[in-house]
Motif scaffolding. Structure first.
Motif, PDB file in Angstrom:
ATOM      1  N   GLY A   1     -15.033   9.790  -9.554  1.00 35.86           N
ATOM      2  CA  GLY A   1     -14.327   8.945 -10.532  1.00 35.86           C
ATOM      3  C   GLY A   1     -13.055   8.240  -9.938  1.00 35.86           C
ATOM      4  O   GLY A   1     -12.192   7.712 -10.658  1.00 35.86           O
ATOM      5  N   ILE A   2     -12.867   8.009  -8.744  1.00 35.28           N
ATOM      6  CA  ILE A   2     -11.711   7.220  -8.010  1.00 35.28           C
ATOM      7  C   ILE A   2     -11.976   5.888  -7.937  1.00 35.28           C
ATOM      8  O   ILE A   2     -13.043   5.778  -7.188  1.00 35.28           O
ATOM      9  N   LEU A   3     -11.394   5.140  -8.479  1.00 30.15           N
ATOM     10  CA  LEU A   3     -11.725   3.607  -8.445  1.00 30.15           C
ATOM     11  C   LEU A   3     -11.250   3.103  -7.250  1.00 30.15           C
ATOM     12  O   LEU A   3     -11.523   2.051  -6.629  1.00 30.15           O
ATOM     13  N   GLY A   4     -10.009   3.608  -6.747  1.00 27.59           N
ATOM     14  CA  GLY A   4      -9.132   3.193  -5.675  1.00 27.59           C
ATOM     15  C   GLY A   4      -7.831   3.571  -5.394  1.00 27.59           C
ATOM     16  O   GLY A   4      -7.274   4.341  -6.446  1.00 27.59           O
ATOM     17  N   ILE A   5      -7.209   3.020  -4.479  1.00 28.73           N
ATOM     18  CA  ILE A   5      -5.965   3.628  -4.000  1.00 28.73           C
ATOM     19  C   ILE A   5      -5.162   2.300  -3.675  1.00 28.73           C
ATOM     20  O   ILE A   5      -5.644   1.799  -2.803  1.00 28.73           O
ATOM     21  N   ASP A   6      -3.851   2.092  -4.245  1.00 30.19           N
ATOM     22  CA  ASP A   6      -3.368   0.829  -4.025  1.00 30.19           C
ATOM     23  C   ASP A   6      -1.775   1.033  -3.823  1.00 30.19           C
ATOM     24  O   ASP A   6      -1.341   1.974  -4.583  1.00 30.19           O
ATOM     25  N   HIS A   7      -1.427   0.716  -2.588  1.00 36.76           N
ATOM     26  CA  HIS A   7      -0.108   0.706  -2.257  1.00 36.76           C
ATOM     27  C   HIS A   7       0.781  -0.234  -2.850  1.00 36.76           C
ATOM     28  O   HIS A   7       0.580  -1.416  -2.382  1.00 36.76           O
ATOM     29  N   ARG A   8       1.699   0.061  -3.623  1.00 40.71           N
ATOM     30  CA  ARG A   8       2.540  -0.902  -4.088  1.00 40.71           C
ATOM     31  C   ARG A   8       4.076  -0.834  -3.771  1.00 40.71           C
ATOM     32  O   ARG A   8       4.698   0.116  -4.450  1.00 40.71           O
ATOM     33  N   GLY A   9       4.608  -1.053  -2.518  1.00 37.79           N
ATOM     34  CA  GLY A   9       5.948  -0.611  -2.105  1.00 37.79           C
ATOM     35  C   GLY A   9       6.113   0.546  -1.948  1.00 37.79           C
ATOM     36  O   GLY A   9       5.566   1.090  -1.363  1.00 37.79           O
ATOM     37  N   ASP A  10       7.028   1.221  -2.790  1.00 38.00           N
ATOM     38  CA  ASP A  10       7.439   2.634  -2.423  1.00 38.00           C
ATOM     39  C   ASP A  10       6.484   3.549  -3.502  1.00 38.00           C
ATOM     40  O   ASP A  10       6.704   4.675  -3.719  1.00 38.00           O
ATOM     41  N   ALA A  11       5.418   2.692  -4.011  1.00 39.68           N
ATOM     42  CA  ALA A  11       4.661   3.730  -4.969  1.00 39.68           C
ATOM     43  C   ALA A  11       3.270   3.642  -4.539  1.00 39.68           C
ATOM     44  O   ALA A  11       2.692   2.572  -4.047  1.00 39.68           O
ATOM     45  N   THR A  12       2.365   4.697  -4.668  1.00 43.52           N
ATOM     46  CA  THR A  12       0.833   4.678  -4.523  1.00 43.52           C
ATOM     47  C   THR A  12       0.173   4.745  -5.742  1.00 43.52           C
ATOM     48  O   THR A  12       0.649   5.880  -6.593  1.00 43.52           O
ATOM     49  N   VAL A  13      -0.858   4.046  -6.207  1.00 47.05           N
ATOM     50  CA  VAL A  13      -1.351   3.916  -7.594  1.00 47.05           C
ATOM     51  C   VAL A  13      -2.615   4.340  -7.168  1.00 47.05           C
ATOM     52  O   VAL A  13      -3.433   3.656  -6.380  1.00 47.05           O
TER      53      VAL A  13
END
Length: 192
Positions: free
Chosen positions: A74-86
């Protein structure tokens, strides 16, 4: 550059998150396929990129655009946004998907910044999933970061409120709001 080959070591660098693997140099110059496959990475068999670590491969290929299948766990993805990981989840967060979610949460906390778990497409969460979120929250708090939830359904909000986890895990109405809040770009307080 994705690969740095030295006389004694080869360093493989993920083009998405920057994770590295260092191994003793071996094989013909310019060929890194053994290193890529040994660590479950994807990408070029040659030193020229692109290369993705196993975690970022989820981001690149977990969702089939024609079937909207969330992929394993159920993981669609991992996205790195500056100092946050979504981490974007879908379907049910339960015992069946625990391994994949655990791996994604470990990767996200290892990145060193805040962690946001996007629940937009999540229908159900069981005690295993809640336990993983609470554990990741503790890991984040220990290094001065936060774990936040984005777009939990009314049902998920009720579960969080009933277990008083809404006091521990901030929840935001959308992914954009969560990113803005944890990266300091917004001032919206979490909604109960």
């Amino acid at each position: 550059m994705s690969v740095v080959r030295g006389d004694e070591h080869t360093t493989l660098i993920c083009d998405v998150c920057g994770e590295t693997v260092v191994e003793s140099t071996g094989g013909p110059p310019g060929v890194v396929w053994e290193l890529v496959s040994d660590h479950d990475w994807t990408g070029s068999p040659l030193a020229e990129g692109p290369h993705r670590c196993a975690h970022c491969t989820l981001l690149a290929g977990a969702q089939d655009a024609t079937t909207n299948d969330p992929g394993p766990g159920g993981i669609l993805g991992i996205d790195h946004r500056g100092d946050a990981t979504v981490i974007t989840c879908a379907g049910d967060i339960d015992v069946d998907g625990a391994g994949t979610l655990r791996t994604a949460l470990v990767h996200a906390t290892d990145m060193g910044g805040h962690v946001i778990v996007d629940l937009t497409n999540v229908r159900l969460i069981d005690s295993t999933g809640l336990g993983l979120l609470v554990g990741a929250h503790r890991d984040c708090a220990a290094r001065g970061a936060t774990l936040s939830l984005a777009a939990p359904s009314p049902f998920l909000r009720t579960v969080l409120r009933t277990l008083r986890l809404d006091e521990v895990l901030p929840a935001y109405d959308s992914r954009a709001e969560a990113i803005a809040r944890v990266t300091g770009a917004g001032s919206t307080a979490p909604r109960p």
